[in-house]
Design a protein around this motif. Sequence first.
Motif, PDB file in Angstrom:
ATOM      1  N   LYS A   6      58.844  92.869   9.605  1.00 47.42           N
ATOM      2  CA  LYS A   6      60.063  93.283  10.292  1.00 47.42           C
ATOM      3  C   LYS A   6      60.373  92.214  11.327  1.00 47.42           C
ATOM      4  O   LYS A   6      59.543  91.917  12.181  1.00 47.42           O
ATOM      5  CB  LYS A   6      59.846  94.634  10.948  1.00 47.42           C
ATOM      6  CG  LYS A   6      61.094  95.332  11.394  1.00 47.42           C
ATOM      7  CD  LYS A   6      60.738  96.732  11.882  1.00 47.42           C
ATOM      8  CE  LYS A   6      61.928  97.641  11.784  1.00 47.42           C
ATOM      9  NZ  LYS A   6      61.616  98.999  12.221  1.00 47.42           N
ATOM     10  N   ILE A   7      61.575  91.622  11.240  1.00 45.73           N
ATOM     11  CA  ILE A   7      61.934  90.509  12.102  1.00 45.73           C
ATOM     12  C   ILE A   7      63.233  90.827  12.830  1.00 45.73           C
ATOM     13  O   ILE A   7      64.192  91.273  12.213  1.00 45.73           O
ATOM     14  CB  ILE A   7      62.122  89.213  11.288  1.00 45.73           C
ATOM     15  CG1 ILE A   7      60.831  88.882  10.538  1.00 45.73           C
ATOM     16  CG2 ILE A   7      62.532  88.053  12.185  1.00 45.73           C
ATOM     17  CD1 ILE A   7      60.960  87.721   9.579  1.00 45.73           C
ATOM     18  N   GLY A   8      63.276  90.558  14.135  1.00 46.87           N
ATOM     19  CA  GLY A   8      64.510  90.739  14.884  1.00 46.87           C
ATOM     20  C   GLY A   8      64.247  90.953  16.350  1.00 46.87           C
ATOM     21  O   GLY A   8      63.111  91.081  16.783  1.00 46.87           O
ATOM     22  N   THR A   9      65.306  91.015  17.131  1.00 48.32           N
ATOM     23  CA  THR A   9      65.183  91.234  18.574  1.00 48.32           C
ATOM     24  C   THR A   9      65.542  92.665  18.948  1.00 48.32           C
ATOM     25  O   THR A   9      65.274  93.097  20.049  1.00 48.32           O
ATOM     26  CB  THR A   9      66.088  90.264  19.356  1.00 48.32           C
ATOM     27  OG1 THR A   9      67.434  90.423  18.911  1.00 48.32           O
ATOM     28  CG2 THR A   9      65.647  88.834  19.157  1.00 48.32           C
ATOM     29  N   SER A  10      66.160  93.387  18.043  1.00 53.63           N
ATOM     30  CA  SER A  10      66.543  94.772  18.292  1.00 53.63           C
ATOM     31  C   SER A  10      65.942  95.632  17.183  1.00 53.63           C
ATOM     32  O   SER A  10      66.220  95.424  16.005  1.00 53.63           O
ATOM     33  CB  SER A  10      68.068  94.908  18.276  1.00 53.63           C
ATOM     34  OG  SER A  10      68.438  96.265  18.215  1.00 53.63           O
ATOM     35  N   THR A  11      65.119  96.596  17.559  1.00 51.76           N
ATOM     36  CA  THR A  11      64.456  97.433  16.565  1.00 51.76           C
ATOM     37  C   THR A  11      65.453  98.083  15.610  1.00 51.76           C
ATOM     38  O   THR A  11      65.215  98.177  14.412  1.00 51.76           O
ATOM     39  CB  THR A  11      63.602  98.509  17.271  1.00 51.76           C
ATOM     40  OG1 THR A  11      62.667  97.851  18.121  1.00 51.76           O
ATOM     41  CG2 THR A  11      62.859  99.362  16.278  1.00 51.76           C
TER      42      THR A  11
ATOM     43  N   LEU B  51      58.063  90.147  15.680  1.00 51.88           N
ATOM     44  CA  LEU B  51      57.565  90.110  14.312  1.00 51.88           C
ATOM     45  C   LEU B  51      56.554  91.226  14.186  1.00 51.88           C
ATOM     46  O   LEU B  51      55.537  91.228  14.873  1.00 51.88           O
ATOM     47  CB  LEU B  51      56.895  88.764  14.005  1.00 51.88           C
ATOM     48  CG  LEU B  51      57.726  87.510  14.202  1.00 51.88           C
ATOM     49  CD1 LEU B  51      56.862  86.268  14.005  1.00 51.88           C
ATOM     50  CD2 LEU B  51      58.882  87.482  13.232  1.00 51.88           C
ATOM     51  N   GLN B  52      56.840  92.186  13.315  1.00 54.20           N
ATOM     52  CA  GLN B  52      55.950  93.333  13.178  1.00 54.20           C
ATOM     53  C   GLN B  52      55.568  93.519  11.721  1.00 54.20           C
ATOM     54  O   GLN B  52      56.422  93.510  10.841  1.00 54.20           O
ATOM     55  CB  GLN B  52      56.646  94.599  13.674  1.00 54.20           C
ATOM     56  CG  GLN B  52      57.129  94.519  15.099  1.00 54.20           C
ATOM     57  CD  GLN B  52      58.087  95.643  15.430  1.00 54.20           C
ATOM     58  OE1 GLN B  52      58.341  96.526  14.626  1.00 54.20           O
ATOM     59  NE2 GLN B  52      58.623  95.613  16.638  1.00 54.20           N
ATOM     60  N   SER B  53      54.274  93.703  11.463  1.00 55.35           N
ATOM     61  CA  SER B  53      53.813  94.030  10.122  1.00 55.35           C
ATOM     62  C   SER B  53      54.266  95.446   9.809  1.00 55.35           C
ATOM     63  O   SER B  53      54.212  96.328  10.669  1.00 55.35           O
ATOM     64  CB  SER B  53      52.296  93.924  10.051  1.00 55.35           C
ATOM     65  OG  SER B  53      51.864  94.261   8.765  1.00 55.35           O
TER      66      SER B  53
ATOM     67  N   CYS C 168      66.580  95.361  13.042  1.00 61.65           N
ATOM     68  CA  CYS C 168      65.579  94.538  12.364  1.00 61.65           C
ATOM     69  C   CYS C 168      65.623  94.772  10.863  1.00 61.65           C
ATOM     70  O   CYS C 168      65.872  95.875  10.397  1.00 61.65           O
ATOM     71  CB  CYS C 168      64.181  94.875  12.866  1.00 61.65           C
ATOM     72  SG  CYS C 168      63.830  94.296  14.522  1.00 61.65           S
ATOM     73  N   ALA C 169      65.370  93.734  10.109  1.00 54.98           N
ATOM     74  CA  ALA C 169      65.295  93.842   8.655  1.00 54.98           C
ATOM     75  C   ALA C 169      63.837  93.721   8.239  1.00 54.98           C
ATOM     76  O   ALA C 169      63.091  92.910   8.780  1.00 54.98           O
ATOM     77  CB  ALA C 169      66.098  92.725   8.005  1.00 54.98           C
ATOM     78  N   VAL C 170      63.444  94.538   7.278  1.00 46.74           N
ATOM     79  CA  VAL C 170      62.115  94.418   6.705  1.00 46.74           C
ATOM     80  C   VAL C 170      62.223  93.469   5.530  1.00 46.74           C
ATOM     81  O   VAL C 170      62.945  93.725   4.570  1.00 46.74           O
ATOM     82  CB  VAL C 170      61.560  95.776   6.255  1.00 46.74           C
ATOM     83  CG1 VAL C 170      60.219  95.590   5.544  1.00 46.74           C
ATOM     84  CG2 VAL C 170      61.408  96.712   7.448  1.00 46.74           C
ATOM     85  N   ILE C 171      61.537  92.356   5.624  1.00 46.52           N
ATOM     86  CA  ILE C 171      61.558  91.356   4.556  1.00 46.52           C
ATOM     87  C   ILE C 171      60.245  91.459   3.806  1.00 46.52           C
ATOM     88  O   ILE C 171      59.174  91.236   4.359  1.00 46.52           O
ATOM     89  CB  ILE C 171      61.761  89.942   5.119  1.00 46.52           C
ATOM     90  CG1 ILE C 171      63.105  89.865   5.840  1.00 46.52           C
ATOM     91  CG2 ILE C 171      61.681  88.906   4.000  1.00 46.52           C
ATOM     92  CD1 ILE C 171      63.354  88.561   6.557  1.00 46.52           C
TER      93      ILE C 171
END
Length: 125
Positions: free
Chosen positions: A20-25, A11-13, A28-31
């Motif tokens: 940004k959520i996901g296990t693979s950069t 989980l990245q701001s 990842c989708a920016v929500i």
Amino acid sequence: INAKGTGALSLQSVATGGLKIGTSTAECAVIKGIYLSAVIAVTVPSFAAETSDSVVVDVAAAFTVQPAVGDAILAIPQAALPTDCLQAEAYITATDMVTVTFDAKEGGGVTGAAVNYKFLLFDIT
């Protein structure tokens, strides 16, 4: 939060606003936000057995944000659908406009009815 590791969720701001959520950069989708609409009456159409139909729903009054093409949306019926009716999918076709598609089960047509819905929007545009 950045809990990376084998199979761990990251989980990245995001500087532009969002998460940004996901296990693979790379995947990842920016929500930017997740929103639940107010209740909206959707008129399920009448249609023949083993066919499908759709209805376009104006959701402008149900959200404080504007759903746009490219966002993800889930249609959530708040009551049972008419007999022999299956909800197929929902997608955004224009700003504030959601198309909900329905299929008829084998052997029975669908008699239309108004069904209350809520919509869950994932703002990714």
